[in-house]
Design an enzyme around this catalytic site. Structure first.
Site, PDB file in Angstrom:
ATOM      1  N   SER A 108       0.812  -1.217   0.000  1.00  0.00           N
ATOM      2  CA  SER A 108       0.000   0.000   0.000  1.00  0.00           C
ATOM      3  C   SER A 108       0.848   1.271   0.000  1.00  0.00           C
ATOM      4  CB  SER A 108      -0.944   0.006   1.209  1.00  0.00           C
ATOM      5  OG  SER A 108      -0.212  -0.101   2.417  1.00  0.00           O
ATOM      6  N   ASP A 143      -2.271   6.195  11.839  1.00  0.00           N
ATOM      7  CA  ASP A 143      -1.567   5.740  10.644  1.00  0.00           C
ATOM      8  C   ASP A 143      -0.238   6.489  10.554  1.00  0.00           C
ATOM      9  OD1 ASP A 143      -0.579   4.950   8.233  1.00  0.00           O
ATOM     10  OD2 ASP A 143      -2.281   5.638   7.031  1.00  0.00           O
ATOM     11  N   HIS A 163       1.664   5.319   6.252  1.00  0.00           N
ATOM     12  CA  HIS A 163       1.427   5.980   4.971  1.00  0.00           C
ATOM     13  C   HIS A 163       1.705   7.472   5.106  1.00  0.00           C
ATOM     14  CE1 HIS A 163      -0.990   2.225   4.925  1.00  0.00           C
ATOM     15  NE2 HIS A 163      -0.485   2.153   3.701  1.00  0.00           N
TER      16      HIS A 163
END
Length: 444
Positions: A177, A420, A423
């Site tokens: 990802s 998170d 990312h």
């Protein structure tokens, strides 16, 4: 009365001026006649002398003429020598600068202006999970920094140059990802020049294809957790987060479409931080995080290195892949503080740290070193068969950018309370990866 007087004076001046110029012209013409005749006479004599004399320049001493000619020749040679030396010095200096300039070593410096190339309104393809401002992030200083290599300048990203290079080509980001995050950044950067068409999306949104019709350019993401075959063990129909890895088998999800690619950007690493049973030649040879009796316990670096070796071995052995330029984007570190993603870890910094504050003994840096070592080995092997490998090394720079993650601003409705820190916000320091990639592409 005054107006009449002024008009009368103006008329009188014009009359006098015109009458004066007429007389003056007549006088000048008469006075020039003798001069013109004399000049014509002298020109005629000189012409006759030049046409009929066997040695028209013998009136000059021969030795003086040679001296003049030699001086002119010496001046020409001196000028030519200086020009050649200047050109040689310029080329040498440019070559030395290119050799000495390592784009991957530098520091983050304040940008003179906001360094982001796009915003929420100018890029419609920003995923909600990376749209940090939409999800409540209020600070924006993390946008106002640029990467400054120690020995040179890194040019800003120019979508026109990029699209010109890749015209008529296919490019794919292969990996997890974070590889997808990299592609999404490029998509936003290029959309400032041309709006792409969304032409393919699989049911799980892991394989995407975008097309830029004006440049006949195809941009894809090919999902692969490990680059090699990795199957999750299921318990009562639910994923267990325990994987069986086939260290010697490449993942067909990216390997099959690979021969049709002109450019491939490979990256991976984050999925290796979990329980993994390792298999080779059809047999289990060990495990990571298992702690089982009679089973060899490996560190993460072993399967990670094996995965890149298997991937590069496939590429170098692929006869149909010789037109593909393979780039490796090195590991982009996560920045969880005071815990991990599921134990309360967070990332709430608002600016970069200095290089001396970075821990280059961390496992993040070890992962990067493995990737660099394996791509250098693959590059040497590839030279034998015409395969090209390039490095896009972002790790050093991103170790300093703990401020670039969504943190709590990722808008996930099903995992509230989790941060998170893996990312990257868009826009944000992730866009710098494409500045580096364009610089590498221009050299390749």
């Amino acid at each position: 009365m005054l107006e009449k007087t002024m008009k009368s004076s103006s008329t009188l001046f014009q009359d006098r001026f015109h009458s004066y110029t007429k007389r003056d012209r007549c006088f000048n013409i008469r006075s020039l006649v003798p001069f013109v005749l004399t000049s014509l006479f002298m020109a005629s004599i000189l012409s006759f002398f030049l046409l009929y004399s066997p040695l028209p320049f013998s009136v000059f001493p021969k030795r003086d003429l040679e001296i003049v000619q030699n001086q002119q020749l010496e001046e020409q040679l001196h000028i030519q020598s200086q020009t050649n030396h200047a050109n040689s010095s310029s080329k040498s200096q440019k070559n030395e600068e290119e050799k000495s300039c390592d784009l991957f070593k530098g520091r983050w410096v304040p940008a003179l202006r906001e360094s982001s190339y796009y915003s929420n309104s100018s890029c419609s393809t920003i995923p909600d999970s990376k749209n940090c401002f939409k999800n409540g992030r209020e600070d924006s200083d993390f946008l106002n920094w640029k990467w400054k290599p120690h020995e040179c300048e890194l040019p800003r990203f120019d979508p026109r140059i990029f699209l010109h290079i890749v015209r008529g080509k296919k490019m794919a980001f292969i990996g997890d990802s974070v590889a997808r995050n990299h592609m999404e950044s490029l998509l936003c950067l290029l959309s400032q020049e041309e709006i792409p068409k969304d032409v393919h999306k699989d049911s799980e949104d892991r394989f995407r294809t975008w097309y830029f019709p004006n440049h006949d350019f195809t941009l894809m993401t090919l999902w692969s957790r490990f680059l090699i075959v990795g199957e999750e063990r299921m318990v009562n129909g639910t994923g267990s987060s325990i994987f069986d890895l086939q260290l010697d088998k490449v993942d067909d999800d990216w390997a099959k479409p690979f021969p049709d690619l002109d450019y491939a950007i490979i990256s991976d690493g984050h999925w290796f931080f979990r329980v993994m049973h390792l298999h080779e030649a059809g047999k289990e040879i060990g495990c990571v995080y298992c702690k089982q009796p009679n089973v060899t316990d490996y560190n993460i670096d072993f399967p990670l290195r094996k995965a890149f070796q298997t991937a590069f071995s496939f590429i170098n052995g692929c006869h149909a892949c010789r037109n593909t330029v393979t780039m490796v984007r090195t590991f982009a570190p996560a920045h969880f503080e005071k815990g991990f993603w599921n134990t309360g870890g967070f990332c709430n910094r608002t600016g970069p740290v200095k290089e001396e504050q970075v821990d280059f003994k961390s496992f993040d840096w070890q992962v990067r070193n493995i990737q660099v070592e394996e791509i250098e080995r693959a590059k040497e092997e590839g030279k034998k068969n015409g395969h090209r490998f390039e490095l896009v090394d972002v790790t050093r720079a991103m170790l300093m950018r703990a401020d670039g993650h969504p943190g709590e601003h990722w808008g996930n409705k099903w995992m509230k309370g989790y941060n998170d820190c893996t990312h990257w916000c868009m826009p944000g320091p992730v866009d710098f990866w494409n500045e580096l990639m364009l610089a590498v592409l221009r050299k390749a």
